[in-house]
Design an enzyme around this catalytic site. Structure first.
Site, PDB file in Angstrom:
ATOM      1  N   LYS A  70     -25.549 -10.231  -2.387  1.00  0.00           N
ATOM      2  CA  LYS A  70     -26.571 -11.211  -2.013  1.00  0.00           C
ATOM      3  C   LYS A  70     -26.448 -12.522  -2.783  1.00  0.00           C
ATOM      4  CE  LYS A  70     -28.738  -9.025   1.220  1.00  0.00           C
ATOM      5  NZ  LYS A  70     -29.308  -9.497   2.455  1.00  0.00           N
TER       6      LYS A  70
HETATM    7  C1  LIG Z   1     -27.615  -2.943  -1.180  1.00  0.00           C
HETATM    8  C2  LIG Z   1     -27.588  -3.632   0.128  1.00  0.00           C
HETATM    9  N1  LIG Z   1     -26.734  -3.216   1.063  1.00  0.00           N
HETATM   10  C3  LIG Z   1     -26.673  -3.799   2.279  1.00  0.00           C
HETATM   11  C4  LIG Z   1     -27.509  -4.837   2.624  1.00  0.00           C
HETATM   12  C5  LIG Z   1     -27.425  -5.446   4.000  1.00  0.00           C
HETATM   13  O1  LIG Z   1     -26.916  -6.753   3.973  1.00  0.00           O
HETATM   14  P1  LIG Z   1     -27.391  -7.854   5.018  1.00  0.00           P
HETATM   15  O2  LIG Z   1     -28.819  -8.189   4.699  1.00  0.00           O
HETATM   16  O3  LIG Z   1     -26.467  -9.013   4.795  1.00  0.00           O
HETATM   17  O4  LIG Z   1     -27.278  -7.271   6.393  1.00  0.00           O
HETATM   18  C6  LIG Z   1     -28.427  -5.289   1.666  1.00  0.00           C
HETATM   19  C7  LIG Z   1     -29.390  -6.329   2.007  1.00  0.00           C
HETATM   20  O5  LIG Z   1     -30.439  -6.465   1.393  1.00  0.00           O
HETATM   21  C8  LIG Z   1     -28.461  -4.690   0.396  1.00  0.00           C
HETATM   22  O6  LIG Z   1     -29.309  -5.113  -0.568  1.00  0.00           O
END
Ligand SMILES: Cc1ncc(COP(=O)(O)O)c(C=O)c1O
Length: 379
Positions: free
Chosen positions: A42
């Site tokens: 992120k």
């Molecule tokens: C640990 C984790 N994995 C996957 C995701 C998914 O990513 P995206 O929000 O870019 O779809 C997030 C999003 O908050 C996350 O914190």
């Protein structure tokens, strides 16, 4: 010498799994996003969105950043706010781990825990509405709006996706990642479908989430899932979707720590299981890139706590053969995800999405950010 911690974002390593991944099958490569300074993928979107907001005059010195986040995006913003001197307010929910809460506060963010569930049993809508309300009330505030801003997927189109194709130019058979806001899957799939269209794009969601259709219900994997298909994700770019159970995700993450010495969070456990499933059907030399969105330390009190695992009714360990069998048994949820897209343009009004997000999206779309979901939102 590095001028700011923020310059260390990105350029994460690709890591092999020599113990679990057999030489006779496709090769799984983990793109290890825990190496970002805020500890997760992120950091990329948060830094890009904040930088763009500054460039456009939407965020000025003395300003406040307000965001809804289950943890990682909030932590990235809190880190960036600390480095750049902004006030940061993050709206989390009861699923946010105590470690994440401590990190948010450690970086100086103000934390609001939203306890009211929305109509799908999750907290996304209640968190987002409250964040939008606060942004209307607090002067000089900026909403990065990871769920509705197309800058989220653009960040990955411009950084993560390019790193992947540069590091792995040949024999990339598949790309696997988890979905919530669709930032990473949306941005990376758009890039790969343009510059490496032969790569199979595989999205991973939680059983209980409705991004790829199906019934919405409560689930325990943090950071993954949503009650609708996010605007950042163009489902026409997705070839296959899998849904993984809470127990499978947590057990896989534990097995990766135990058998490979690699710490990953539960969403990455889910992705790794899908990547291992795909590897079993590929020839040696064919590669699968699997995003590892964050590390395991953030889940010490859940994922790595036997008592917590038992309270959920989960097993506490699986050996390597058991893991491979669990992967083999996974069945794709959908081989035509576009058919089950569930875009919700009505949420723009219901959740009172900020004008700044709508303007930015309109501008990006006019420049050719061709997300199908995106175009729905400027009808
Ligand atoms: C640990 C984790 N994995 C996957 C995701 C998914 O990513 P995206 O929000 O870019 O779809 C997030 C999003 O908050 C996350 O914190």
């Amino acid at each position: 010498m590095i001028a700011s911690i923020l310059e260390t974002i990105g350029h994460t390593p690709l890591i092999t799994l020599p113990n679990i991944n057999k030489p006779s099958e496709g090769q799984v490569l983990f793109k290890y996003e825990r190496n970002n300074p805020g500890g997760s993928i992120k950091d990329r979107a948060a830094y890009y969105i904040v930088t763009e907001a500054e460039r456009r005059g939407l965020l000025k010195p003395g300003g406040t950043i307000i965001e809804s986040s289950s943890g990682n995006f909030g932590i990235s913003l809190a880190m960036i706010g600390a480095a750049k001197g902004y006030r940061v307010i993050i709206l989390v929910d009861p699923k946010t781990t105590t470690a994440n809460l401590a990190l948010l506060r450690g970086f100086g963010a103000e934390v609001i825990v939203v306890t009211e569930q929305d109509d799908s049993g999750s907290y996304h809508k209640t968190r987002i509405s409250l964040a939008n309300k606060l942004a209307r009330e607090i002067e000089h505030s900026f909403r990065p709006d990871q769920c509705f801003s197309l800058l989220n997927s653009e960040a990955h189109y411009k950084s993560t996706a390019r790193e992947i194709t540069e590091a792995c130019p040949a024999r990339l058979a598949a790309f696997v990642t988890a979905v919530s806001t669709g930032g990473q899957l949306g941005g990376i799939s758009r890039y790969l479908k343009t510059f490496a269209p032969e790569v199979q794009i595989v999205g991973v969601d939680a059983v209980g989430s409705a991004i790829f259709g199906g019934h919405a219900d409560a689930y325990r994997i943090p950071g993954i899932g949503l009650g609708w298909t996010p605007v950042n994700l163009d489902m026409n770019h997705i070839d296959q979707a899998y849904k993984v159970t809470d127990e499978e995700a947590f057990l896989t993450a534990r097995a990766l720590a135990r058998h490979e010495g690699i710490l990953v969070g539960p969403s990455s456990g889910a992705c790794a299981l899908v990547a291992l499933r795909l590897a079993q059907e590929l020839a040696p030399g064919e590669r699968i890139i699997c995003m590892i969105s964050d590390g395991g330390e953030r889940y010490i009190q859940t994922l790595f706590n036997d008592e917590w695992m038992e309270q959920q009714g989960f097993a506490t360990s699986v050996d390597m053969e058991g893991l491979r069998t669990m992967a083999q048994r996974l069945q794709p949820w959908s081989l035509h995800p576009a058919g089950s897209a569930n875009y919700r343009s009505d949420l723009l009004q219901t959740l009172e999405v900020p004008e700044s997000t709508l303007h930015m999206n309109a501008e990006l779309l006019s420049r050719g950010v061709d997300s199908q979901g995106g175009s729905l939102f400027i009808d």
